[in-house]
Design a protein around this motif. Structure first.
Motif, PDB file in Angstrom:
ATOM      1  N   ASN A  37       0.795  -1.201   0.206  1.00 17.74           N
ATOM      2  CA  ASN A  37      -0.177   0.089  -0.057  1.00 17.74           C
ATOM      3  C   ASN A  37       0.714   1.341   0.070  1.00 17.74           C
ATOM      4  N   SER A  38       1.910   1.321  -0.356  1.00 16.19           N
ATOM      5  CA  SER A  38       2.992   2.176  -0.153  1.00 16.19           C
ATOM      6  C   SER A  38       3.147   2.902  -1.426  1.00 16.19           C
ATOM      7  N   SER A  39       3.937   3.876  -1.668  1.00 18.37           N
ATOM      8  CA  SER A  39       4.086   4.526  -3.056  1.00 18.37           C
ATOM      9  C   SER A  39       5.480   4.249  -3.750  1.00 18.37           C
ATOM     10  N   SER A  40       6.074   3.227  -3.063  1.00 16.57           N
ATOM     11  CA  SER A  40       7.182   2.691  -3.612  1.00 16.57           C
ATOM     12  C   SER A  40       7.320   1.009  -3.657  1.00 16.57           C
ATOM     13  N   ASP A  41       8.189   0.702  -4.511  1.00 18.04           N
ATOM     14  CA  ASP A  41       8.195  -0.706  -4.603  1.00 18.04           C
ATOM     15  C   ASP A  41       8.866  -1.343  -3.114  1.00 18.04           C
ATOM     16  N   ILE A  42       8.506  -2.667  -2.590  1.00 23.53           N
ATOM     17  CA  ILE A  42       9.192  -3.173  -1.474  1.00 23.53           C
ATOM     18  C   ILE A  42       9.831  -4.392  -1.949  1.00 23.53           C
ATOM     19  N   ALA A  43      10.802  -4.872  -1.288  1.00 20.16           N
ATOM     20  CA  ALA A  43      11.394  -6.210  -1.563  1.00 20.16           C
ATOM     21  C   ALA A  43      11.015  -7.045  -0.568  1.00 20.16           C
ATOM     22  N   GLY A  66      11.183 -11.699  -4.140  1.00 19.54           N
ATOM     23  CA  GLY A  66      10.819 -10.449  -5.234  1.00 19.54           C
ATOM     24  C   GLY A  66      10.553  -9.357  -4.899  1.00 19.54           C
ATOM     25  N   SER A  67      10.072  -8.423  -5.946  1.00 20.28           N
ATOM     26  CA  SER A  67       9.805  -7.135  -5.588  1.00 20.28           C
ATOM     27  C   SER A  67       8.366  -6.930  -5.837  1.00 20.28           C
ATOM     28  N   ILE A  68       7.604  -6.173  -4.931  1.00 25.55           N
ATOM     29  CA  ILE A  68       6.351  -5.771  -4.974  1.00 25.55           C
ATOM     30  C   ILE A  68       6.256  -4.392  -5.339  1.00 25.55           C
ATOM     31  N   ALA A  69       5.561  -4.168  -6.604  1.00 28.09           N
ATOM     32  CA  ALA A  69       5.355  -2.789  -6.848  1.00 28.09           C
ATOM     33  C   ALA A  69       4.413  -1.992  -6.119  1.00 28.09           C
ATOM     34  N   ALA A  70       4.495  -0.578  -6.181  1.00 31.72           N
ATOM     35  CA  ALA A  70       3.289   0.114  -5.327  1.00 31.72           C
ATOM     36  C   ALA A  70       1.972  -0.273  -5.782  1.00 31.72           C
ATOM     37  N   GLY A  71       0.981  -0.319  -4.865  1.00 31.77           N
ATOM     38  CA  GLY A  71      -0.376  -0.873  -5.156  1.00 31.77           C
ATOM     39  C   GLY A  71      -0.562  -2.510  -5.676  1.00 31.77           C
ATOM     40  N   LYS A  72       0.467  -3.115  -5.591  1.00 27.82           N
ATOM     41  CA  LYS A  72       0.506  -4.430  -6.101  1.00 27.82           C
ATOM     42  C   LYS A  72       0.551  -5.383  -5.035  1.00 27.82           C
ATOM     43  N   LYS A  73       0.230  -6.884  -5.222  1.00 31.41           N
ATOM     44  CA  LYS A  73       0.324  -7.868  -4.305  1.00 31.41           C
ATOM     45  C   LYS A  73       1.069  -8.969  -4.684  1.00 31.41           C
ATOM     46  N   MET A  74       1.599  -9.557  -3.738  1.00 33.47           N
ATOM     47  CA  MET A  74       2.311 -11.108  -3.797  1.00 33.47           C
ATOM     48  C   MET A  74       1.606 -12.125  -2.964  1.00 33.47           C
ATOM     49  N   ASN A  75       1.712 -13.339  -3.493  1.00 30.93           N
ATOM     50  CA  ASN A  75       1.143 -14.423  -2.574  1.00 30.93           C
ATOM     51  C   ASN A  75       2.015 -15.610  -2.764  1.00 30.93           C
ATOM     52  N   GLY A  76       2.597 -16.283  -1.775  1.00 28.96           N
ATOM     53  CA  GLY A  76       3.511 -17.366  -1.738  1.00 28.96           C
ATOM     54  C   GLY A  76       3.656 -18.078  -0.431  1.00 28.96           C
ATOM     55  N   VAL A  77       4.703 -18.768  -0.421  1.00 28.21           N
ATOM     56  CA  VAL A  77       4.763 -19.506   0.952  1.00 28.21           C
ATOM     57  C   VAL A  77       6.479 -19.523   1.208  1.00 28.21           C
ATOM     58  N   VAL A  78       6.462 -19.746   2.546  1.00 23.81           N
ATOM     59  CA  VAL A  78       7.730 -20.200   3.214  1.00 23.81           C
ATOM     60  C   VAL A  78       7.734 -21.260   3.908  1.00 23.81           C
ATOM     61  N   GLY A  79       8.595 -22.062   3.911  1.00 23.72           N
ATOM     62  CA  GLY A  79       8.537 -23.457   4.410  1.00 23.72           C
ATOM     63  C   GLY A  79       9.529 -23.889   5.626  1.00 23.72           C
ATOM     64  N   TYR A  80       9.399 -24.563   6.409  1.00 18.75           N
ATOM     65  CA  TYR A  80      10.103 -25.172   7.539  1.00 18.75           C
ATOM     66  C   TYR A  80      10.156 -26.554   7.756  1.00 18.75           C
ATOM     67  N   GLU A  81      11.258 -27.212   8.424  1.00 22.64           N
ATOM     68  CA  GLU A  81      11.191 -28.567   8.775  1.00 22.64           C
ATOM     69  C   GLU A  81      11.256 -28.369  10.502  1.00 22.64           C
ATOM     70  N   VAL A  82      10.187 -28.998  11.036  1.00 29.11           N
ATOM     71  CA  VAL A  82      10.136 -29.121  12.550  1.00 29.11           C
ATOM     72  C   VAL A  82       9.610 -30.454  13.085  1.00 29.11           C
ATOM     73  N   PRO A  83      10.097 -30.503  14.518  1.00 26.47           N
ATOM     74  CA  PRO A  83       9.599 -32.131  15.095  1.00 26.47           C
ATOM     75  C   PRO A  83       8.356 -32.181  14.998  1.00 26.47           C
ATOM     76  N   LYS A  84       7.783 -33.389  14.775  1.00 27.53           N
ATOM     77  CA  LYS A  84       6.348 -33.710  14.523  1.00 27.53           C
ATOM     78  C   LYS A  84       5.823 -33.295  15.942  1.00 27.53           C
ATOM     79  N   ASP A  85       6.333 -33.475  17.027  1.00 24.70           N
ATOM     80  CA  ASP A  85       5.447 -32.897  18.232  1.00 24.70           C
ATOM     81  C   ASP A  85       5.448 -31.592  18.673  1.00 24.70           C
ATOM     82  N   TRP A  86       5.733 -30.675  17.639  1.00 22.10           N
ATOM     83  CA  TRP A  86       5.592 -29.312  17.862  1.00 22.10           C
ATOM     84  C   TRP A  86       4.186 -28.842  18.544  1.00 22.10           C
TER      85      TRP A  86
END
Length: 116
Positions: A34-40, A73-93
């Motif tokens: 929602n800003s007026s400049s790109d964000i990384a 990546g870079s998100i231009a002003a007024g635009k959106k990004m959708n995606g994932v980050v992933g982690y390996e964790v113990p089963k009993d977390w």
């Protein structure tokens, strides 16, 4: 605007599996600039995660266990990004906490907690 869309757990697929006793956690985010400049956005630099209060790091095989793009990546002003980050964790977390820093230099972060 940062929204945690989904947190899912899986046991991997194809060639990528967690080590014995672990699972993958995949966090899907939508980020709206929602800003007026790109964000990384960097999956490595913008996100910090903890499992039951212990620091954990990004896991590339966990990210590939999803059919979504990773958050890089870079998100231009007024635009959106959708995606994932992933982690390996113990089963009993029990509790997973992930922090997103939209601007590395500002030091401000947005924290999301997910309880199993």
């Amino acid at each position: 605007v940062v929204t945690l869309v989904d947190v899912s757990e899986n046991s991997g697929e194809n060639l990528f599996y967690p080590t014995d006793g672990n699972v993958f956690i995949v966090c899907e985010f939508e980020i709206e600039n929602n800003s007026s400049s790109d964000i990384a956005v960097s999956s490595i630099l913008s996100f910090e995660a903890y499992v039951d209060d212990y620091a954990t790091t990004i896991n590339l095989p966990a990210m590939t266990s999803s059919n979504k793009a990773q958050l890089d990546g870079s998100i231009a002003a007024g635009k959106k990004m959708n995606g994932v980050v992933g982690y390996e964790v113990p089963k009993d977390w029990d509790e997973f906490e992930i922090r997103f820093t939209p601007n590395f230099w500002s030091g401000k972060e947005i924290t999301f907690k997910h309880i199993k």
